[in-house]
Scaffold this motif. Sequence first.
Motif, PDB file in Angstrom:
ATOM      1  N   GLY A  53      48.629  73.920  -7.754  1.00  0.00           N
ATOM      2  CA  GLY A  53      49.969  74.496  -7.835  1.00  0.00           C
ATOM      3  C   GLY A  53      50.636  74.668  -6.486  1.00  0.00           C
ATOM      4  O   GLY A  53      51.752  75.156  -6.402  1.00  0.00           O
ATOM      5  N   LEU A  54      49.947  74.257  -5.415  1.00  0.00           N
ATOM      6  CA  LEU A  54      50.492  74.434  -4.070  1.00  0.00           C
ATOM      7  C   LEU A  54      50.992  73.096  -3.514  1.00  0.00           C
ATOM      8  O   LEU A  54      50.563  72.032  -3.955  1.00  0.00           O
ATOM      9  N   PRO A  55      51.905  73.153  -2.526  1.00  0.00           N
ATOM     10  CA  PRO A  55      52.512  71.917  -2.038  1.00  0.00           C
ATOM     11  C   PRO A  55      51.612  71.111  -1.095  1.00  0.00           C
ATOM     12  O   PRO A  55      50.671  71.649  -0.497  1.00  0.00           O
ATOM     13  N   VAL A  56      51.937  69.837  -0.988  1.00  0.00           N
ATOM     14  CA  VAL A  56      51.212  68.907  -0.131  1.00  0.00           C
ATOM     15  C   VAL A  56      52.226  68.080   0.649  1.00  0.00           C
ATOM     16  O   VAL A  56      53.252  67.673   0.104  1.00  0.00           O
ATOM     17  N   VAL A  57      51.943  67.878   1.931  1.00  0.00           N
ATOM     18  CA  VAL A  57      52.726  66.944   2.745  1.00  0.00           C
ATOM     19  C   VAL A  57      51.830  65.736   3.017  1.00  0.00           C
ATOM     20  O   VAL A  57      50.687  65.892   3.452  1.00  0.00           O
ATOM     21  N   VAL A  58      52.361  64.551   2.723  1.00  0.00           N
ATOM     22  CA  VAL A  58      51.597  63.310   2.891  1.00  0.00           C
ATOM     23  C   VAL A  58      52.236  62.493   4.003  1.00  0.00           C
ATOM     24  O   VAL A  58      53.461  62.382   4.075  1.00  0.00           O
ATOM     25  N   ILE A  59      51.396  61.936   4.886  1.00  0.00           N
ATOM     26  CA  ILE A  59      51.871  60.943   5.840  1.00  0.00           C
ATOM     27  C   ILE A  59      51.246  59.613   5.438  1.00  0.00           C
ATOM     28  O   ILE A  59      50.077  59.565   5.039  1.00  0.00           O
ATOM     29  N   GLY A  60      52.043  58.542   5.507  1.00  0.00           N
ATOM     30  CA  GLY A  60      51.493  57.265   5.068  1.00  0.00           C
ATOM     31  C   GLY A  60      52.158  56.083   5.738  1.00  0.00           C
ATOM     32  O   GLY A  60      53.216  56.208   6.367  1.00  0.00           O
ATOM     33  N   VAL A  61      51.500  54.938   5.585  1.00  0.00           N
ATOM     34  CA  VAL A  61      52.024  53.669   6.069  1.00  0.00           C
ATOM     35  C   VAL A  61      52.953  53.119   4.981  1.00  0.00           C
ATOM     36  O   VAL A  61      52.545  53.033   3.822  1.00  0.00           O
ATOM     37  N   VAL A  62      54.194  52.787   5.348  1.00  0.00           N
ATOM     38  CA  VAL A  62      55.142  52.290   4.352  1.00  0.00           C
ATOM     39  C   VAL A  62      54.669  50.953   3.790  1.00  0.00           C
ATOM     40  O   VAL A  62      54.655  50.740   2.579  1.00  0.00           O
ATOM     41  N   LYS A  63      54.284  50.043   4.684  1.00  0.00           N
ATOM     42  CA  LYS A  63      53.862  48.716   4.223  1.00  0.00           C
ATOM     43  C   LYS A  63      52.451  48.430   4.730  1.00  0.00           C
ATOM     44  O   LYS A  63      52.273  47.764   5.740  1.00  0.00           O
ATOM     45  N   PRO A  64      51.447  48.942   4.004  1.00  0.00           N
ATOM     46  CA  PRO A  64      50.083  48.634   4.432  1.00  0.00           C
ATOM     47  C   PRO A  64      49.760  47.163   4.179  1.00  0.00           C
ATOM     48  O   PRO A  64      50.226  46.583   3.205  1.00  0.00           O
ATOM     49  N   THR A 102      42.979  69.344   4.838  1.00  0.00           N
ATOM     50  CA  THR A 102      43.517  67.991   4.959  1.00  0.00           C
ATOM     51  C   THR A 102      42.517  67.033   4.329  1.00  0.00           C
ATOM     52  O   THR A 102      41.322  67.317   4.275  1.00  0.00           O
ATOM     53  N   TRP A 103      43.013  65.924   3.820  1.00  0.00           N
ATOM     54  CA  TRP A 103      42.107  64.922   3.251  1.00  0.00           C
ATOM     55  C   TRP A 103      42.702  63.517   3.419  1.00  0.00           C
ATOM     56  O   TRP A 103      43.873  63.388   3.737  1.00  0.00           O
ATOM     57  N   ASN A 104      41.835  62.527   3.285  1.00  0.00           N
ATOM     58  CA  ASN A 104      42.149  61.123   3.567  1.00  0.00           C
ATOM     59  C   ASN A 104      42.502  60.949   5.035  1.00  0.00           C
ATOM     60  O   ASN A 104      41.879  61.573   5.875  1.00  0.00           O
ATOM     61  N   GLY A 105      43.519  60.155   5.365  1.00  0.00           N
ATOM     62  CA  GLY A 105      43.783  59.846   6.771  1.00  0.00           C
ATOM     63  C   GLY A 105      42.960  58.651   7.222  1.00  0.00           C
ATOM     64  O   GLY A 105      42.377  57.932   6.393  1.00  0.00           O
ATOM     65  N   PHE A 106      42.870  58.433   8.549  1.00  0.00           N
ATOM     66  CA  PHE A 106      42.144  57.304   9.110  1.00  0.00           C
ATOM     67  C   PHE A 106      40.752  57.194   8.497  1.00  0.00           C
ATOM     68  O   PHE A 106      40.067  58.221   8.393  1.00  0.00           O
ATOM     69  N   PRO A 107      40.268  56.026   8.088  1.00  0.00           N
ATOM     70  CA  PRO A 107      40.908  54.703   8.241  1.00  0.00           C
ATOM     71  C   PRO A 107      41.773  54.298   7.053  1.00  0.00           C
ATOM     72  O   PRO A 107      41.962  53.103   6.806  1.00  0.00           O
ATOM     73  N   GLY A 108      42.278  55.260   6.317  1.00  0.00           N
ATOM     74  CA  GLY A 108      43.116  54.955   5.153  1.00  0.00           C
ATOM     75  C   GLY A 108      44.574  54.794   5.533  1.00  0.00           C
ATOM     76  O   GLY A 108      44.957  54.988   6.692  1.00  0.00           O
ATOM     77  N   SER A 112      46.762  63.533   3.684  1.00  0.00           N
ATOM     78  CA  SER A 112      47.438  64.657   3.049  1.00  0.00           C
ATOM     79  C   SER A 112      47.107  65.974   3.737  1.00  0.00           C
ATOM     80  O   SER A 112      45.976  66.182   4.176  1.00  0.00           O
ATOM     81  N   VAL A 113      48.108  66.841   3.777  1.00  0.00           N
ATOM     82  CA  VAL A 113      47.936  68.194   4.288  1.00  0.00           C
ATOM     83  C   VAL A 113      48.330  69.155   3.165  1.00  0.00           C
ATOM     84  O   VAL A 113      49.471  69.130   2.702  1.00  0.00           O
ATOM     85  N   GLY A 114      47.396  69.975   2.719  1.00  0.00           N
ATOM     86  CA  GLY A 114      47.687  70.978   1.705  1.00  0.00           C
ATOM     87  C   GLY A 114      48.180  72.252   2.363  1.00  0.00           C
ATOM     88  O   GLY A 114      47.553  72.749   3.297  1.00  0.00           O
ATOM     89  N   LEU A 115      49.316  72.756   1.897  1.00  0.00           N
ATOM     90  CA  LEU A 115      49.888  73.964   2.491  1.00  0.00           C
ATOM     91  C   LEU A 115      49.576  75.183   1.629  1.00  0.00           C
ATOM     92  O   LEU A 115      49.403  75.085   0.416  1.00  0.00           O
TER      93      LEU A 115
END
Length: 165
Positions: A53-64, A102-108, A112-115
């Motif tokens: 029920g809590l928010p998440v901020v995701v950083i990602g590669v637009v065109k992997p 936080t989860w995932n990230g390099f080398p993916g 994600s960052v859970g707030l």
Amino acid sequence: MTDHLPLAEALTAGLHWLYETEQPDDAWMQHHGEQIPVIGNRFLAFVPTSDGGLPVVVIGVVKPKWKEGPRGDMVPTNPLTPIELPRLAAELEQRGYAVRSTWNGFPGATGSVGLARPAHPSQVAAVKRYRAGCQEHPARSVFCECASWRAGFERAICPSALTTA
Ligand SMILES: [Zn+2]
């Protein structure tokens, strides 16, 4: 379509959207959140409510770009760098938003960052209305394509409307 923003500006716009923007009570939006394009083949996505029920901020590669990895799975050849996810988490903490995990990230290709602080209640409510599906055609649920179901998405305020305002 928004121009690509520097990361700090995209973060400011997304946090403003997540925490201070009120969604109309006849709007809905899908549960993957809203994306803001960032300079350098990146995006930030702001998800009002995740599993807990809590928010998440995701950083990602637009065109992997993908290639077959050592175990036969597909791995990105242009992943996030090791520093990007921790740097995003640190930036959020610095701005006063406590990070749960936080989860995932390099080398993916995404991280994600859970707030800890819940999103604006109207943002959560808009996702709930999406999950409830089309009220006029319950059998078609979220896959409905009728005009009134589509109109609910158009009434939702997205972060790009804020960055171009
Ligand atoms: Zn419908």
